[in-house]
Design a protein around this motif. Structure first.
Motif, short mmCIF file in Angstrom:
data_model
loop_
_atom_site.label_atom_id
_atom_site.label_comp_id
_atom_site.label_asym_id
_atom_site.label_seq_id
_atom_site.Cartn_x
_atom_site.Cartn_y
_atom_site.Cartn_z
N GLU A 365 -24.50 -38.80 -35.71
CA GLU A 365 -25.78 -39.36 -36.20
C GLU A 365 -25.73 -40.47 -36.89
O GLU A 365 -25.04 -39.77 -38.36
CB GLU A 365 -27.23 -39.84 -35.51
N TYR A 366 -25.16 -42.03 -36.88
CA TYR A 366 -24.94 -43.04 -37.53
C TYR A 366 -26.51 -43.58 -37.91
O TYR A 366 -26.86 -44.11 -36.85
CB TYR A 366 -24.04 -43.62 -38.08
N TYR A 367 -27.44 -44.36 -38.51
CA TYR A 367 -27.82 -45.39 -38.82
C TYR A 367 -27.42 -46.82 -39.40
O TYR A 367 -27.79 -46.71 -40.16
CB TYR A 367 -28.79 -44.65 -40.12
N MET A 368 -28.30 -47.10 -38.58
CA MET A 368 -28.13 -48.76 -39.40
C MET A 368 -29.66 -49.61 -39.98
O MET A 368 -30.74 -48.89 -39.19
CB MET A 368 -27.82 -50.06 -38.20
N GLY A 369 -29.43 -49.88 -40.47
CA GLY A 369 -30.75 -50.62 -41.09
C GLY A 369 -30.59 -52.03 -41.89
O GLY A 369 -29.50 -52.31 -41.43
N GLY A 370 -31.60 -52.34 -42.54
CA GLY A 370 -31.18 -53.90 -43.23
C GLY A 370 -31.94 -55.25 -42.46
O GLY A 370 -32.28 -55.11 -41.36
N HIS A 371 -30.30 -55.97 -42.64
CA HIS A 371 -30.86 -57.44 -41.70
C HIS A 371 -29.33 -57.48 -40.77
O HIS A 371 -28.63 -57.69 -40.12
CB HIS A 371 -30.40 -58.28 -42.42
N VAL A 372 -29.64 -56.32 -39.73
CA VAL A 372 -29.23 -56.51 -38.08
C VAL A 372 -30.50 -56.59 -37.21
O VAL A 372 -31.31 -55.90 -37.43
CB VAL A 372 -28.37 -54.98 -38.06
N GLN A 373 -30.06 -57.02 -36.13
CA GLN A 373 -30.97 -57.28 -34.68
C GLN A 373 -31.29 -55.78 -34.41
O GLN A 373 -32.71 -55.92 -34.50
CB GLN A 373 -30.27 -58.09 -34.16
N ARG A 374 -30.70 -54.95 -34.47
CA ARG A 374 -31.13 -54.09 -33.42
C ARG A 374 -30.96 -52.70 -34.84
O ARG A 374 -30.54 -51.99 -34.80
CB ARG A 374 -30.84 -53.28 -32.22
N ASN A 440 -24.16 -39.03 -39.86
CA ASN A 440 -25.63 -39.40 -41.28
C ASN A 440 -24.94 -40.34 -41.73
O ASN A 440 -25.58 -40.49 -42.99
CB ASN A 440 -25.90 -37.85 -42.24
N ASP A 441 -23.99 -41.00 -41.22
CA ASP A 441 -23.77 -42.32 -42.69
C ASP A 441 -25.23 -43.06 -42.27
O ASP A 441 -25.42 -43.31 -41.32
CB ASP A 441 -23.09 -43.28 -41.83
N VAL A 442 -25.64 -43.98 -43.59
CA VAL A 442 -26.41 -45.19 -43.21
C VAL A 442 -25.78 -45.78 -44.00
O VAL A 442 -25.44 -46.49 -44.96
CB VAL A 442 -27.58 -44.57 -44.10
N VAL A 443 -25.75 -47.39 -43.21
CA VAL A 443 -25.94 -48.88 -43.35
C VAL A 443 -26.55 -49.43 -43.40
O VAL A 443 -27.46 -49.89 -42.33
CB VAL A 443 -24.82 -49.09 -41.68
N GLN A 444 -26.66 -49.99 -45.29
CA GLN A 444 -28.01 -50.95 -45.32
C GLN A 444 -27.52 -52.43 -45.50
O GLN A 444 -26.21 -52.78 -46.22
CB GLN A 444 -28.46 -50.60 -45.75
N VAL A 445 -27.12 -53.34 -44.39
CA VAL A 445 -26.69 -54.81 -44.80
C VAL A 445 -28.43 -55.82 -45.38
O VAL A 445 -29.17 -55.15 -44.99
CB VAL A 445 -27.26 -55.86 -43.13
N GLY A 446 -27.43 -56.88 -46.98
CA GLY A 446 -29.12 -56.60 -47.38
C GLY A 446 -28.84 -57.90 -47.61
O GLY A 446 -28.51 -58.86 -46.58
#
Length: 489
Positions: A365-374, A440-446
């Protein structure tokens, strides 16, 4: 009104309007990303964030591409290997015109055992070459001058390959002919049973291809002292010696046998043969002394020489041997999709002892965080997801997102991770290569300090149908609101 002017100035500065920005991406909206150019562009996709720190994908890192030699079949005769089961027929061994058949299995050392000649080297020879070796062994042992020998392979263990991984029926299979290829192997294994397979790997042991053609070691029976070993026996004399030593069936006895003789049965006929002494010579036997009586104490003798203390030797550091680096093993990379689509340049010949690896697809799995819609957790199973695809799957950016302020966090070991800043604006524009995500990648949109002002400015002016717009009354002082309220189109 001053606050409105400051927000507009910050918007122009943050969006880079004064620096030749692309107005096709949207006015005063940094979340509008893309290239929007008529000219096509080819950009690579990377699998490593930072080559200096990131751990590369080390699966089959020493693999090489297919060469033209890999497509050429080997049309030479099969060479007998270890653990093969063979059939050996010898004529005139026990009686004239009588055929003796043995079915020995080749040992791990590559030898077989035959009557009256002992161990004979078999691995590395073809059937015809082994026939000559056996006939020569009986000639040198002075048993049969011109032996008629026939050799055939019953079970060719050395002519097999193994396949495992993402296939329906993994296991070990026989190579049916010299034209046996990768597609034939996949047919036997009932094809690949998973999606997302990029390459198939063939692990080939190069040292197995070398024929073991060392001279055969023959354990000939002992020759009596009064016999000249240089005088060869005729075939008839050798047969008479065997028959003279044979006792009638059912009357085999050990009477009159020396320590160097034994009785074996050939085709139901007992035969007395010589065997080398296996005992230890008296000089080599350990000296045994009588023990002291039980009622007397045993006193340990003092050493007569003072030996220096033994210093512990430093242990050598253990290192794994790399068969690929040593030139003993080769890993061949085969593009699965190209092969499946009919590109027969990759349909290489399978050789004995080949191991076909069909790697399982990437699971995680990978993880999406920060300023994304979902925000949330997304699956990587059997798919190769890029950074752009991950952002689109998360519903793109929210109103406060700044694509240039994106960070990818990747785990490089069990207890450490790497932080890498990525400019998604340039990635979507094709100015920087995209990146494949890993488990395990984490994408953080700032975001940035001016993003709320830009979002408020975009929300303050709402255009309507009929060539008009509305101004949000929350901005400015009352006099300004009255002034703007009087504007209508």
């Amino acid at each position: 009104m001053c606050l409105l002017a400051a927000a507009a100035a910050a918007t122009l500065t943050g969006c880079g309007i004064g620096s030749g920005a692309n107005f096709n991406k949207g006015f005063l909206d940094p979340t509008a990303v893309g290239r929007f150019n008529k000219q096509p562009l080819v950009v690579p996709i990377l699998s490593s964030l930072d080559p200096a720190v990131d751990v590369p994908d080390d699966r089959f890192r020493n693999a090489t591409d297919v060469t033209p030699e890999d497509l050429d079949p080997d049309t030479t005769d099969y060479k007998i290997g270890r653990n093969d089961l063979i059939s050996v027929a010898i004529t005139d061994l026990v009686a004239p015109n009588v055929e003796t058949i043995r079915t020995p299995r080749v040992s791990e050392s590559g030898t077989i055992s035959l009557p009256l000649v002992g161990q004979i080297k078999a691995a590395g020879f073809t059937e015809a070459e082994l026939e000559r070796e056996i006939a020569n062994a009986y000639r040198q042992a002075q048993v049969i001058q011109n032996a008629q020998v026939s050799v055939s392979v019953v079970e060719a263990r050395a002519r097999t390959f193994s396949i495992l991984g993402a296939v329906t029926a993994p296991g070990q299979y026989a190579i049916l002919n010299s034209e046996f290829r990768v597609l034939d192997a996949l047919v036997l294994a009932r094809d690949v049973n998973a999606q997302g397979i990029d390459n198939i790997y063939v692990i080939r042991q190069l040292d197995r291809d070398e024929a073991e053609t060392r001279p055969a070691t023959i354990d000939a029976p002992d020759t009596p002292e009064d016999e000249d070993v240089l005088t060869p026996r005729s075939q008839a004399e050798s047969r008479q010696v065997i028959l003279a030593q044979a006792a009638p069936a059912g009357e085999a006895t050990t009477e009159g046998l020396t320590e160097d003789q034994k009785i074996i049965t050939i085709e139901g006929t007992p035969v007395t043969v010589d065997q080398p002494a296996t005992g230890v010579e008296a000089a080599d036997q350990p000296q045994v002394t009588e023990s002291a009586p039980a009622d007397e104490p045993v006193v340990a003798a003092e050493p007569s020489v003072d030996l220096p203390p033994v210093e512990p030797q430093p242990q050598e550091k253990f290192e794994f041997r790399d068969p690929v680096a040593e030139g003993k093993t080769r890993i061949i990379r085969i593009p699965y999709e190209a092969l499946r689509n009919g590109d027969l340049r990759y349909n290489i010949v399978i050789k004995p002892y080949d191991l076909i690896m069909v790697p399982l697809p990437v699971v995680g799995e990978y993880y999406m965080g920060g300023h994304v819609q979902r925000v949330g957790v997304y699956s990587l199973t059997a798919r190769k997801i890029t950074l752009k695809q991950a952002v689109i799957s998360a519903g793109m950016f929210d109103q406060l997102a700044v694509p240039t302020q994106t960070e990818v966090i990747r785990r490089v070991s069990d207890d450490s991770e790497i932080f890498v800043k990525v400019d998604l604006d340039k990635v979507f524009a094709g100015e920087q290569p995209d990146i494949f995500l890993r488990p395990n990648d984490v994408v953080q949109v700032g975001t940035s300090w001016w993003a709320p002002f830009v979002a408020s400015l975009r929300g303050g002016f709402r255009f309507t149908y009929g060539f008009g717009f509305l101004y949000d009354r929350n901005w400015g002082d009352p006099e300004d609101r009255l002034f703007f309220d009087s504007w209508e189109f």
